[in-house]
Design a protein around this motif. Structure first.
Motif, short mmCIF file in Angstrom:
data_model
loop_
_atom_site.label_atom_id
_atom_site.label_comp_id
_atom_site.label_asym_id
_atom_site.label_seq_id
_atom_site.Cartn_x
_atom_site.Cartn_y
_atom_site.Cartn_z
N PRO A 51 31.61 30.24 39.69
CA PRO A 51 31.25 31.32 40.61
C PRO A 51 30.82 32.58 39.86
O PRO A 51 31.31 32.86 38.78
N TYR A 53 31.18 36.25 40.27
CA TYR A 53 31.98 37.16 41.08
C TYR A 53 31.38 38.55 41.23
O TYR A 53 31.94 39.39 41.94
N SER A 58 30.63 34.95 46.41
CA SER A 58 31.73 34.29 45.70
C SER A 58 33.09 34.76 46.19
O SER A 58 34.11 34.40 45.59
N TRP A 59 33.10 35.54 47.26
CA TRP A 59 34.35 36.09 47.79
C TRP A 59 34.51 35.73 49.27
O TRP A 59 33.54 35.74 50.03
N ARG A 62 36.28 40.92 50.68
CA ARG A 62 35.91 41.95 49.71
C ARG A 62 35.48 43.17 50.51
O ARG A 62 34.90 43.03 51.60
N TRP A 132 40.74 41.68 48.42
CA TRP A 132 39.77 40.90 47.65
C TRP A 132 40.33 39.48 47.56
O TRP A 132 41.43 39.27 47.05
N PRO A 134 39.08 35.67 46.33
CA PRO A 134 37.98 34.90 45.74
C PRO A 134 37.87 33.48 46.28
O PRO A 134 38.86 32.84 46.63
N TYR A 136 37.31 29.86 44.94
CA TYR A 136 37.53 29.26 43.62
C TYR A 136 37.56 27.75 43.74
O TYR A 136 37.77 27.19 44.83
N ASP A 161 38.78 30.08 37.33
CA ASP A 161 38.03 30.84 38.34
C ASP A 161 38.83 32.03 38.84
O ASP A 161 38.31 33.15 38.97
N ALA A 165 37.77 35.94 38.56
CA ALA A 165 37.70 36.79 39.75
C ALA A 165 38.58 38.03 39.58
O ALA A 165 38.18 39.15 39.94
N THR A 168 36.96 40.58 37.31
CA THR A 168 35.91 41.32 38.03
C THR A 168 36.52 42.33 38.98
O THR A 168 36.06 43.48 39.08
#
Length: 368
Positions: A51, A53, A58-59, A62, A132, A134, A136, A161, A165, A168
């Motif tokens: 992914p 991020y 990819s979330w 968020r 947030w 993620p 994954y 992953d 995440a 990030t």
């Protein structure tokens, strides 16, 4: 997302786990392992296939997402974002046997369930701040039934992953913003490793208002020393761990404790049955006890599964030998309680209102 979608997660996920539990109980673990083990061997994906991020896609949740499932709330609860940032890791939602790790997207059922968990669990934490969560490449269900190279590699890929995440996530935050960490089941397992490798002994350790390691047994002696945070001993304490495993009486935790007993902890010791951490979400304290009136709200589906309400003051709980034992009149949450009176799927729902209050308190108590 409509309430019906959120509530149907109970059916989809508990159905598989209950079937697995009864397979063990009636036929032994060999039948379960044979029926749930992914086909073939783990094959490492291409290096650049993970992914990205930096992208919203990819979330699951968020602050920049327009359709954020963590923003769902039951009737009568007002949205009130706190000052923290919340990093939440969802549990296993990939129930297929065709691979060892879920694809990032494209499996409609798995994607749908992951969103539902964000909606039903992470929503309790929005009192602390924006979430947030993620996407994954989670390990498939069968990876938790084996101790071999394939299972280990699948869990390592999933964790890689989550780690990416989290890195990030941290980079996007102001350097003085408090953080809430949370996970459930597989998500809690990855959170434990994340605490050890990315938080303990770093400047981030002092920014954690609370870490909710829920639905996975956590050893006080063999795990906690490696995580950088102590167990919560006061309801207004910041920088501490909460963990619990929900059972009704009479509780039989053998399906959990048999695998836990004697396994290697993250701090290098051996996990023992008598050292499982239990922090009562109703009291906010280790080994706490509370009567049903202390519960500000259990998330309960209606009989037709089209809505959800908070049942106030119905479920109490007390810690007993590492388990959180439920007291009072438990509402009808669904027919899929696991063998041994294990309320694993409902770890968040049973105490949704208490978690919401607890997270807000701990962020308020946090100091730079």
């Amino acid at each position: 997302m409509c309430a019906r979608r959120f509530l149907m997660v109970v059916f989809f996920l508990t159905l598989l786990v209950v079937a697995a539990g009864f397979a063990i109980f009636q036929f032994g673990d060999k039948v379960l392992i044979r029926s749930a083990t992914p086909s073939g061997h783990f094959t490492a994906p291409a290096v650049d296939s993970g992914p990205e991020y930096a992208n919203d896609g990819s979330w699951l949740a968020r602050p920049t997402l327009a359709d954020d499932p963590s923003r769902w709330l039951p009737p009568g609860v007002a949205l009130s974002d706190g000052p923290a940032a919340v990093f939440y890791i969802h549990p296993t939602t990939y129930l297929e046997r065709d691979r060892w790790n879920a694809p990032l997207s494209g499996n409609r059922d798995s994607d749908y369930r992951a969103g539902l968990f964000v909606q039903s669990q992470a929503s309790a934490l929005t009192s602390a701040g924006r979430v947030w969560a993620p996407r994954y490449r989670q390990a498939a269900f069968g990876a938790f039934l084996l101790k071999d190279r394939d299972a280990t590699a699948a869990l390592d890929l999933a964790y890689s992953d989550v780690r990416a995440a989290f890195d990030t996530f941290v980079k996007q935050l102001p350097a003085d913003q408090p953080i809430i960490l949370a996970g459930h089941s597989q998500g809690a397992l990855h959170l434990m490793r994340l605490l050890k490798e990315r938080v303990a002994g770093t400047p981030l350790q002092h920014r954690i208002a609370a870490a909710y390691v829920i639905g996975w047994p956590l050893s006080v002696t063999a795990d906690v020393p490696a995580l950088g945070l102590p167990p919560c001993t006061a309801p207004d304490q910041a920088g501490c761990l909460l963990s619990w495993l929900s059972f009704a009486a009479p509780a039989n935790p053998e399906l959990v404790t048999d695998a836990y007993q004697g396994s290697a902890g993250l701090a290098g010791g051996t996990r023992l049955r008598g050292d499982i951490l239990c922090v009562n979400p109703l009291t906010g304290t280790r080994d706490g006890a509370a009567l049903p009136p202390a519960n500000p709200g259990t998330l309960v589906p209606s009989a037709d599964l089209v809505s959800a309400t908070l049942a106030v003051g119905q479920v109490g709980a007390h810690c007993d030998n590492g388990l959180l034992i439920l007291d009072g009149a438990i509402p009808a949450l669904g027919p899929y309680v696991l063998p041994g009176n294990n309320f694993h799927v409902y770890d968040y729902a049973l105490f949704w209102g208490a978690i919401r209050a607890d997270a807000a308190r701990r962020v308020a108590a946090w100091r730079p």
